[in-house]
Design an enzyme around this catalytic site. Structure first.
Site, PDB file in Angstrom:
ATOM      1  N   CYS A 156       0.827  -1.250  -0.095  1.00  0.00           N
ATOM      2  CA  CYS A 156       0.022   0.016   0.008  1.00  0.00           C
ATOM      3  C   CYS A 156       0.882   1.226   0.167  1.00  0.00           C
ATOM      4  CB  CYS A 156      -0.897   0.043   1.386  1.00  0.00           C
ATOM      5  SG  CYS A 156      -2.113  -1.314   1.400  1.00  0.00           S
ATOM      6  N   CYS A 157       0.639   2.024  -0.910  1.00  0.00           N
ATOM      7  CA  CYS A 157       1.086   3.357  -0.897  1.00  0.00           C
ATOM      8  C   CYS A 157       0.031   4.318  -1.339  1.00  0.00           C
ATOM      9  CB  CYS A 157       2.212   3.480  -1.762  1.00  0.00           C
ATOM     10  SG  CYS A 157       1.880   3.405  -3.652  1.00  0.00           S
ATOM     11  N   GLY A 158       0.559   5.700  -1.485  1.00  0.00           N
ATOM     12  CA  GLY A 158      -0.397   6.877  -1.870  1.00  0.00           C
ATOM     13  C   GLY A 158      -1.595   6.420  -2.776  1.00  0.00           C
ATOM     14  N   GLY A 185      -0.994   3.771  -5.032  1.00  0.00           N
ATOM     15  CA  GLY A 185      -0.635   2.552  -5.746  1.00  0.00           C
ATOM     16  C   GLY A 185       0.166   2.261  -6.809  1.00  0.00           C
ATOM     17  N   VAL A 235      -3.603   2.931  -0.181  1.00  0.00           N
ATOM     18  CA  VAL A 235      -4.169   2.945   1.064  1.00  0.00           C
ATOM     19  C   VAL A 235      -5.389   3.063   1.405  1.00  0.00           C
ATOM     20  CG1 VAL A 235      -1.675   3.242   2.225  1.00  0.00           C
ATOM     21  CG2 VAL A 235      -3.212   5.230   1.874  1.00  0.00           C
TER      22      VAL A 235
END
Length: 105
Positions: free
Chosen positions: A9-11, A13, A41
């Site tokens: 998960c990141c800002g 994706g 996320v």
């Protein structure tokens, strides 16, 4: 060994998507029982029923406890991808990290 299901998960994706792509190639080459997907996320909660490990991008390290609480009822382990793994798109390092977190290390 059972299939280990991992969510990065990141800002948005996107960055984790590049890392996940490389990891999927390494998983296939090594014939590991593992799947890796990447999402934003904001979508993380939608996947709790279908994952074993959630790995957060390093820029979400401050939110680790929040995601651990969200994941706890599902038995999902949560960790943070190091800057080194994330920045260098180290697929093998990511795989090792996911395996360690799955084992509770």
């Amino acid at each position: 060994m059972e299939n280990l299901r991992v969510l990065l998960c990141c800002g948005a994706g996107m960055s984790s998507g590049f890392l996940a792509s490389g990891a999927r190639k390494a998983i296939k080459k090594q014939k590991l029982p593992m799947t890796i997907e990447a999402r934003s996320v904001t979508e993380a909660g939608d996947f709790m029923n279908s994952i074993d490990v959630m790995l957060l991008g390093p820029h979400y390290a401050k939110d680790l406890e929040k995601y651990q609480e969200i994941a706890k009822p599902y038995g999902v382990r949560v960790g943070v991808i190091s800057d080194k793994i994330y920045g260098s798109l180290d697929a093998n390092g990511l795989i090792e990290l996911a395996q360690q977190i799955a084992k509770g290390e």
